[in-house]
Design a protein around this motif. Structure first.
Motif, PDB file in Angstrom:
ATOM      1  N   HIS A 193       1.139  -1.345   0.164  1.00 25.14           N
ATOM      2  CA  HIS A 193      -0.061  -0.199   0.047  1.00 25.14           C
ATOM      3  C   HIS A 193       0.252   1.174   0.071  1.00 25.14           C
ATOM      4  N   GLU A 194       0.544   1.633  -1.297  1.00 25.07           N
ATOM      5  CA  GLU A 194       1.698   2.992  -0.666  1.00 25.07           C
ATOM      6  C   GLU A 194       1.632   4.493   0.468  1.00 25.07           C
ATOM      7  N   ALA A 195       0.336   4.141   0.503  1.00 27.21           N
ATOM      8  CA  ALA A 195       0.069   5.595   2.160  1.00 27.21           C
ATOM      9  C   ALA A 195       1.542   4.835   2.974  1.00 27.21           C
ATOM     10  N   MET A 196       1.730   3.721   2.945  1.00 23.02           N
ATOM     11  CA  MET A 196       3.299   3.046   4.074  1.00 23.02           C
ATOM     12  C   MET A 196       4.239   3.876   3.672  1.00 23.02           C
ATOM     13  N   ARG A 197       4.239   4.617   2.352  1.00 19.14           N
ATOM     14  CA  ARG A 197       5.326   4.939   2.152  1.00 19.14           C
ATOM     15  C   ARG A 197       5.630   6.043   3.125  1.00 19.14           C
ATOM     16  N   GLU A 198       4.316   7.190   3.083  1.00 18.46           N
ATOM     17  CA  GLU A 198       4.514   8.236   3.231  1.00 18.46           C
ATOM     18  C   GLU A 198       3.966   8.156   5.477  1.00 18.46           C
ATOM     19  N   GLY A 199       4.395   6.854   5.476  1.00 19.98           N
ATOM     20  CA  GLY A 199       4.559   6.845   7.325  1.00 19.98           C
ATOM     21  C   GLY A 199       2.488   6.231   7.883  1.00 19.98           C
ATOM     22  N   CYS A 200       3.512   5.839   8.170  1.00 19.12           N
ATOM     23  CA  CYS A 200       1.808   5.284   9.455  1.00 19.12           C
ATOM     24  C   CYS A 200       0.824   5.933   9.938  1.00 19.12           C
ATOM     25  N   THR A 201       1.576   7.796  10.366  1.00 14.93           N
ATOM     26  CA  THR A 201       1.000   9.024  10.472  1.00 14.93           C
ATOM     27  C   THR A 201      -0.201   9.540   9.525  1.00 14.93           C
ATOM     28  N   ALA A 202      -0.333   8.783   8.390  1.00 12.64           N
ATOM     29  CA  ALA A 202      -1.254   9.360   7.117  1.00 12.64           C
ATOM     30  C   ALA A 202      -2.207   8.572   7.341  1.00 12.64           C
ATOM     31  N   CYS A 203      -2.650   7.117   8.362  1.00 11.11           N
ATOM     32  CA  CYS A 203      -3.749   7.472   8.163  1.00 11.11           C
ATOM     33  C   CYS A 203      -3.950   7.162   9.923  1.00 11.11           C
ATOM     34  N   HIS A 204      -3.443   6.794  10.925  1.00  5.42           N
ATOM     35  CA  HIS A 204      -3.186   6.829  12.278  1.00  5.42           C
ATOM     36  C   HIS A 204      -2.761   8.352  13.344  1.00  5.42           C
ATOM     37  N   ASN A 205      -3.091   8.639  14.004  1.00 11.30           N
ATOM     38  CA  ASN A 205      -3.106   9.655  15.422  1.00 11.30           C
ATOM     39  C   ASN A 205      -2.213   9.183  16.165  1.00 11.30           C
ATOM     40  N   PRO A 206      -1.044   9.178  16.686  1.00  5.46           N
ATOM     41  CA  PRO A 206      -0.719   7.921  17.694  1.00  5.46           C
ATOM     42  C   PRO A 206      -0.725   8.207  19.275  1.00  5.46           C
ATOM     43  N   HIS A 207      -1.631   9.395  18.782  1.00  7.18           N
ATOM     44  CA  HIS A 207      -1.721   9.287  20.569  1.00  7.18           C
ATOM     45  C   HIS A 207      -3.303   9.636  21.050  1.00  7.18           C
TER      46      HIS A 207
END
Length: 275
Positions: A193-207
């Motif tokens: 999934h190309e979104a993984m190249r942008e980083g997990c925070t492209a879809c999630h807020n880790p806080h």
């Protein structure tokens, strides 16, 4: 011959009005000056904190910490948190002690436990500056920092370099921060999934967020931020995603729970991110 300068500028030319320094003028001018000073204070790049306290202890300065913790302090000058370091006798509390509290009791006891503040055990040390993160960790779905199962320093480097790992051109290290725990999402996958190249925070807020799995959006809008394409016919309501008509498909549920793309991090079986 000396030139005579008139006291009243209006006498230089009849079109120049006389100046009247009324109370209203002085008040208005004072408000403008106050506004300029206020803006300058807000725009100044500085961080003000109230250091944590240790009962009966006094601030001794960061130089005392270096004597025992050289391995930790030697890279601190490059750290984001080094901005808190202020030199001077009246500012000893800002530096190592800005997060760990006054160190005199810790030194006198030879480093005994309980004589210094350990941010790894108490996120409140971090929250004294990062108030918004306390709020996010109290949202329905968040990492278990408040429960004590993990700490801020599990994800952030506070003693050297950028506190946010993987910023700038190092997005891979940002993902590694997450995948050290979330190993199943790491891959590699045959179909990524190309979104993984942008980083997990492209879809999630880790806080933390109000959405399950700490997602930024709870429904297909999360995916359509990247995958929405122009309608085939402008104004007919057609929703095109991935080159196909998704107008009716979106009614069946979210993209990852409707039996279509249930492997949003990547798949080894299907180019459409299916298991």
């Amino acid at each position: 011959m000396l030139a005579v300068v008139p006291k009243d500028p209006s006498s230089l030319h009849p079109m120049i009005p006389k100046l009247h320094h009324s109370k209203a003028t002085l008040l208005f001018g004072g408000i403008i000056i106050w506004g300029i000073l206020l803006v300058s204070c807000v725009m100044t790049d500085r961080t003000l904190v109230a250091p944590p306290q240790v009962a009966g202890a006094k601030f001794v300065g960061a130089a005392e910490c270096v004597q025992c913790h050289e391995e930790i302090t030697k890279g601190f000058e490059s750290a984001t948190h080094a901005k808190l370091m202020i030199k001077g006798e009246n500012a000893k509390g800002l530096g190592c002690e800005g997060c760990h509290g006054p160190g005199s009791k810790h030194i006198e006891s030879g480093g005994a436990a309980g004589t210094i503040v350990n941010p790894r055990k108490s996120p409140e040390t971090c929250f004294q500056c990062h108030l918004d993160k306390r709020g996010e960790f109290n949202l329905p779905h968040s990492h278990p920092v408040l429960a004590g199962h993990m700490s801020c320093v599990d994800c952030h480097d506070v003693h050297k370099g950028n506190a946010i790992r993987g910023s700038g051109a190092s997005l891979e290290s940002q993902n590694e921060t997450c995948t050290q725990c979330h190993t199943a999402q790491k891959g590699p996958f045959v179909f990524e999934h190309e979104a993984m190249r942008e980083g997990c925070t492209a879809c999630h807020n880790p806080h933390g967020t109000v959405n399950a799995k700490m997602l930024l959006d709870r429904d297909a809008n999360l995916c359509l931020r990247c995958h929405l394409e122009h309608p085939v016919t402008i104004g007919n309501g057609t929703i095109i995603a991935g080159g196909e008509d998704h107008t009716t498909r979106l009614e069946n549920g979210t993209c990852w729970s409707a039996g279509c793309h249930e492997a949003p991090h990547g798949s080894n079986a299907n180019a459409h991110l299916r298991y």
